[in-house]
Design a protein around this motif. Structure first.
Motif, short mmCIF file in Angstrom:
data_model
loop_
_atom_site.label_atom_id
_atom_site.label_comp_id
_atom_site.label_asym_id
_atom_site.label_seq_id
_atom_site.Cartn_x
_atom_site.Cartn_y
_atom_site.Cartn_z
N LYS A 32 0.83 -1.21 0.00
CA LYS A 32 0.00 0.00 0.00
C LYS A 32 0.86 1.25 0.00
O LYS A 32 0.59 2.21 -0.72
CB LYS A 32 -0.93 0.00 1.22
N LEU A 85 2.96 1.51 -3.44
CA LEU A 85 2.14 1.87 -4.60
C LEU A 85 1.28 3.11 -4.36
O LEU A 85 0.67 3.64 -5.28
CB LEU A 85 1.24 0.68 -4.99
N ASN A 86 1.24 3.52 -3.08
CA ASN A 86 0.45 4.69 -2.70
C ASN A 86 -1.04 4.51 -3.04
O ASN A 86 -1.70 5.41 -3.56
CB ASN A 86 1.01 5.95 -3.36
N ILE A 87 -1.54 3.32 -2.78
CA ILE A 87 -2.97 3.03 -3.00
C ILE A 87 -3.48 2.16 -1.86
O ILE A 87 -2.70 1.55 -1.13
CB ILE A 87 -3.23 2.29 -4.35
N THR A 91 -6.28 1.55 -7.91
CA THR A 91 -5.33 1.43 -9.02
C THR A 91 -4.36 2.60 -8.98
O THR A 91 -4.77 3.72 -8.66
CB THR A 91 -6.09 1.40 -10.36
N THR A 92 -3.09 2.33 -9.29
CA THR A 92 -2.10 3.40 -9.27
C THR A 92 -2.43 4.46 -10.33
O THR A 92 -3.10 4.16 -11.33
CB THR A 92 -0.68 2.84 -9.54
N ASP A 140 -0.73 5.68 -12.62
CA ASP A 140 -0.27 5.37 -13.97
C ASP A 140 -1.01 4.17 -14.58
O ASP A 140 -0.64 3.68 -15.64
CB ASP A 140 1.24 5.11 -13.97
N THR A 199 -3.17 -2.67 -9.78
CA THR A 199 -4.34 -2.65 -8.92
C THR A 199 -4.04 -3.61 -7.78
O THR A 199 -3.49 -4.69 -8.00
CB THR A 199 -5.60 -3.12 -9.68
#
Ligand code: FES
Length: 152
Positions: A93, A96-98, A103-104, A106, A110
């Motif tokens: 998390k 990927l900063n999610i 979903t990222t 870019d 996911t």
């Protein structure tokens, strides 16, 4: 492949609903089943839209919203938990900063959770699209994600 081409591969029988939904999802570059897909499937099988929608939302392998190119499914079952999947989830998390289900920016990754992937002997484990990975560590996750980024 067009929706019609996919549908023609199957008899218009309720028995085929999961196969059809799988193919429609696999055919979409964003790995999801669109409203138009659900509508076309319902018409082909002569079923109410709500029925097909209900099937598609019941199974976790289907998504009704667009997803990334690589779908990470981290195992969330007890053996993987015991081997550290919770801290790997935090790591993913953050990296990927999610959050789960997102979903990222870019559209590359996911992040999802999965029940047992059947490779408990190499827990903690995850799957990316159709490929399995086990004995995961943060370093191994880094290498796998980097490999995926390069293969973009
Ligand atoms: S519990 Fe994770 S692969 Fe079985």
């Amino acid at each position: 492949m067009s929706r019609e081409t996919i549908l023609k591969k199957f008899e218009p029988s309720l028995d085929n609903i999961l196969y059809i939904l799988h193919e429609l999802q696999d055919n979409n570059v964003q790995h999801y089943i669109s409203k138009e897909d659900l509508k076309t499937c319902a018409e082909y099988l002569n079923l109410p839209y709500s029925y097909v929608h209900g099937v598609a939302t019941f199974y976790t392998m289907f998504s009704l919203k667009p997803r990334g190119q690589h779908i990470i499914r981290l195992c969330d079952s007890p053996p993987c938990h015991l081997m550290g999947s919770a801290s790997l989830l935090d790591y993913l998390k953050k990296k990927l900063n999610i959050e789960i289900g997102e979903t990222t920016a870019d559209s590359l990754f996911t992040l999802e959770l999965s029940s047992c992937l059947g490779i408990c002997g190499v827990a903690p484990a995850m799957m990316i699209n159709d490929e399995m990975f086990g004995n995961l560590t943060p370093e191994k996750v880094d290498a796998i994600l980097e490999e995926r980024r390069k293969s973009r």
